[in-house]
Design a protein around this motif. Sequence first.
Motif, mmCIF file in Angstrom:
data_model
loop_
_atom_site.group_PDB
_atom_site.id
_atom_site.type_symbol
_atom_site.label_atom_id
_atom_site.label_comp_id
_atom_site.label_asym_id
_atom_site.label_seq_id
_atom_site.Cartn_x
_atom_site.Cartn_y
_atom_site.Cartn_z
ATOM 1 N N LEU A 112 5.093 12.648 -9.066
ATOM 2 C CA LEU A 112 3.728 12.165 -8.965
ATOM 3 C C LEU A 112 2.912 13.209 -8.199
ATOM 4 C CD1 LEU A 112 3.178 11.045 -5.820
ATOM 5 C CD2 LEU A 112 4.674 9.223 -6.621
ATOM 6 N N ILE A 113 1.612 13.134 -8.341
ATOM 7 C CA ILE A 113 0.733 14.105 -7.698
ATOM 8 C C ILE A 113 -0.246 13.391 -6.782
ATOM 9 C CG2 ILE A 113 -1.013 15.885 -8.040
ATOM 10 C CD1 ILE A 113 0.255 16.491 -10.742
ATOM 11 N N ILE A 114 -0.288 13.850 -5.532
ATOM 12 C CA ILE A 114 -1.266 13.390 -4.560
ATOM 13 C C ILE A 114 -1.998 14.620 -4.044
ATOM 14 C CG2 ILE A 114 -1.620 12.369 -2.290
ATOM 15 C CD1 ILE A 114 0.648 10.498 -2.794
ATOM 16 N N LYS A 115 -3.293 14.655 -4.272
ATOM 17 C CA LYS A 115 -4.112 15.822 -3.945
ATOM 18 C C LYS A 115 -3.525 17.032 -4.663
ATOM 19 C CE LYS A 115 -6.767 17.685 -0.096
ATOM 20 N NZ LYS A 115 -6.933 17.755 1.384
ATOM 21 N N ASP A 116 -3.030 18.044 -3.916
ATOM 22 C CA ASP A 116 -2.452 19.222 -4.566
ATOM 23 C C ASP A 116 -0.942 19.301 -4.370
ATOM 24 O OD1 ASP A 116 -2.551 19.647 -1.884
ATOM 25 O OD2 ASP A 116 -3.437 21.647 -1.975
ATOM 26 N N THR A 117 -0.308 18.155 -4.091
ATOM 27 C CA THR A 117 1.130 18.114 -3.804
ATOM 28 C C THR A 117 1.886 17.373 -4.893
ATOM 29 O OG1 THR A 117 0.707 18.150 -1.418
ATOM 30 C CG2 THR A 117 2.885 17.438 -2.132
ATOM 31 N N ASN A 118 2.956 17.976 -5.400
ATOM 32 C CA ASN A 118 3.853 17.335 -6.360
ATOM 33 C C ASN A 118 5.010 16.702 -5.597
ATOM 34 O OD1 ASN A 118 2.267 19.384 -7.787
ATOM 35 N ND2 ASN A 118 3.494 18.825 -9.565
ATOM 36 N N ILE A 119 5.208 15.412 -5.778
ATOM 37 C CA ILE A 119 6.237 14.669 -5.062
ATOM 38 C C ILE A 119 7.245 14.122 -6.070
ATOM 39 C CG2 ILE A 119 6.688 12.620 -3.649
ATOM 40 C CD1 ILE A 119 3.916 13.059 -2.390
ATOM 41 N N LEU A 154 0.810 -1.206 0.000
ATOM 42 C CA LEU A 154 0.000 0.000 0.000
ATOM 43 C C LEU A 154 0.849 1.264 0.000
ATOM 44 C CD1 LEU A 154 -2.864 1.230 0.170
ATOM 45 C CD2 LEU A 154 -2.665 1.104 2.664
ATOM 46 N N PHE A 155 2.018 1.204 0.665
ATOM 47 C CA PHE A 155 2.881 2.377 0.768
ATOM 48 C C PHE A 155 4.211 2.119 0.069
ATOM 49 C CE2 PHE A 155 -0.149 3.027 4.120
ATOM 50 C CZ PHE A 155 -0.363 4.401 4.100
ATOM 51 N N ILE A 156 4.559 3.004 -0.850
ATOM 52 C CA ILE A 156 5.806 2.871 -1.608
ATOM 53 C C ILE A 156 6.670 4.102 -1.385
ATOM 54 C CG2 ILE A 156 4.778 1.380 -3.361
ATOM 55 C CD1 ILE A 156 4.591 3.851 -5.177
ATOM 56 N N ARG A 157 7.951 3.968 -1.670
ATOM 57 C CA ARG A 157 8.904 5.054 -1.431
ATOM 58 C C ARG A 157 9.507 5.526 -2.749
ATOM 59 N NH1 ARG A 157 12.973 4.889 3.759
ATOM 60 N NH2 ARG A 157 13.653 7.063 3.707
ATOM 61 N N PRO A 158 8.851 6.474 -3.423
ATOM 62 C CA PRO A 158 9.326 6.936 -4.728
ATOM 63 C C PRO A 158 10.559 7.818 -4.632
ATOM 64 C CG PRO A 158 7.479 8.264 -4.039
ATOM 65 C CD PRO A 158 7.623 7.177 -3.004
ATOM 66 N N HIS A 159 10.833 8.331 -3.446
ATOM 67 C CA HIS A 159 11.955 9.235 -3.194
ATOM 68 C C HIS A 159 12.392 9.004 -1.759
ATOM 69 C CE1 HIS A 159 13.870 13.120 -2.164
ATOM 70 N NE2 HIS A 159 14.179 13.183 -3.443
ATOM 71 N N LYS A 160 13.673 9.227 -1.468
ATOM 72 C CA LYS A 160 14.178 8.922 -0.133
ATOM 73 C C LYS A 160 13.467 9.704 0.964
ATOM 74 C CE LYS A 160 18.014 12.262 -0.132
ATOM 75 N NZ LYS A 160 19.483 12.412 -0.002
ATOM 76 N N SER A 161 12.859 10.836 0.619
ATOM 77 C CA SER A 161 12.206 11.669 1.627
ATOM 78 C C SER A 161 10.702 11.472 1.716
ATOM 79 C CB SER A 161 12.502 13.154 1.350
ATOM 80 O OG SER A 161 13.880 13.431 1.437
ATOM 81 N N TYR A 162 10.147 10.604 0.860
ATOM 82 C CA TYR A 162 8.688 10.451 0.822
ATOM 83 C C TYR A 162 8.265 8.983 0.854
ATOM 84 C CZ TYR A 162 8.267 15.378 -0.548
ATOM 85 O OH TYR A 162 8.322 16.753 -0.591
ATOM 86 N N LEU A 163 7.143 8.751 1.512
ATOM 87 C CA LEU A 163 6.465 7.461 1.496
ATOM 88 C C LEU A 163 5.012 7.770 1.151
ATOM 89 C CD1 LEU A 163 6.901 4.410 2.181
ATOM 90 C CD2 LEU A 163 6.115 4.941 4.494
ATOM 91 N N VAL A 164 4.486 7.180 0.090
ATOM 92 C CA VAL A 164 3.166 7.591 -0.395
ATOM 93 C C VAL A 164 2.191 6.414 -0.437
ATOM 94 C CG1 VAL A 164 4.261 9.384 -1.793
ATOM 95 C CG2 VAL A 164 3.624 7.211 -2.856
ATOM 96 N N ASN A 165 0.926 6.741 -0.269
ATOM 97 C CA ASN A 165 -0.155 5.774 -0.390
ATOM 98 C C ASN A 165 -0.458 5.592 -1.882
ATOM 99 O OD1 ASN A 165 -2.639 4.421 -0.459
ATOM 100 N ND2 ASN A 165 -3.352 5.389 1.423
ATOM 101 N N VAL A 166 -0.258 4.389 -2.383
ATOM 102 C CA VAL A 166 -0.447 4.109 -3.812
ATOM 103 C C VAL A 166 -1.838 4.512 -4.283
ATOM 104 C CG1 VAL A 166 -0.524 2.295 -5.562
ATOM 105 C CG2 VAL A 166 1.220 2.223 -3.786
ATOM 106 N N ASN A 167 -2.828 4.271 -3.444
ATOM 107 C CA ASN A 167 -4.205 4.534 -3.840
ATOM 108 C C ASN A 167 -4.552 6.015 -3.907
ATOM 109 O OD1 ASN A 167 -4.671 1.778 -3.991
ATOM 110 N ND2 ASN A 167 -5.442 1.651 -1.894
ATOM 111 N N LYS A 168 -3.663 6.871 -3.407
ATOM 112 C CA LYS A 168 -3.927 8.308 -3.405
ATOM 113 C C LYS A 168 -3.240 9.038 -4.558
ATOM 114 C CE LYS A 168 -6.194 7.817 0.457
ATOM 115 N NZ LYS A 168 -7.658 7.885 0.493
ATOM 116 N N ILE A 169 -2.492 8.315 -5.384
ATOM 117 C CA ILE A 169 -1.789 8.936 -6.502
ATOM 118 C C ILE A 169 -2.782 9.295 -7.601
ATOM 119 C CG2 ILE A 169 -0.037 8.621 -8.294
ATOM 120 C CD1 ILE A 169 1.379 6.666 -6.414
ATOM 121 N N ILE A 170 -2.827 10.568 -7.948
ATOM 122 C CA ILE A 170 -3.751 11.046 -8.987
ATOM 123 C C ILE A 170 -3.151 10.865 -10.374
ATOM 124 C CG2 ILE A 170 -4.940 13.077 -9.910
ATOM 125 C CD1 ILE A 170 -5.089 14.140 -7.040
#
Length: 232
Positions: free
Chosen positions: A210-217, A187-203
Amino acid sequence: MENILIVEDEFDLALNIKEILENFGYNVVGIHPEAQTALTFLETSKVDLILMDIQIKGEMDGIDLCYTIKDKYNIPIIFLTAYSDQTYLDRISNVIYDGYLLKPFKAESLKTAIYLALKSKPYAISPKDYGNLNLKIRDKGYLVPIPLNDILYLKADGLYTKIITTVKSYTVRDILKDLQEKLPDKLFIRPHKSYLVNVNKIISFNSKELIIKDTNIPIRRGFFKVLSELKE
């Protein structure tokens, strides 16, 4: 009998390690000198643990390969390396791994590292259970259970981590690596050393972010292919 994959570009050394492992009762399912053949092998093979050299053939070294594998599979990884300088240690500190042995190492040290890595492997969690799971944190002296499905992403901030949810944001005194170990890697992946993101929240995503809500990661080099396969 546990299946162990060796990723090592010194073939004679790899054969020596294979012999040691077989004497310990493990099954060595393959030896690969570079990242791409190892990744291809993992697509169709059951592997319980990987012994990973840092300096391997090809464009992707062992640390980058570890990132890629950890984003796709729940497999313990032990680094085997002759390098101990700060540059490597800094990079290794930002990736989830399960052991580190400096070459040359003794057979008993290898045996112990493998035993501990296999014992600490978390149980698999079915995606249907995610809605019932929480990440428990402390916020202003209170224990707060955060539903996993409410978490958008986590961001490293020195010795702290910011947890961004659909409701509010939290800052906890835990490093990102420690929190990642508490979360299901499907469910949670690490696309960058500083971020851990919920796969299901990727727009949406491209090769750089990648974009989650209004945030560019930002995403690291080589992760676009991994992300594309996950979102198919």
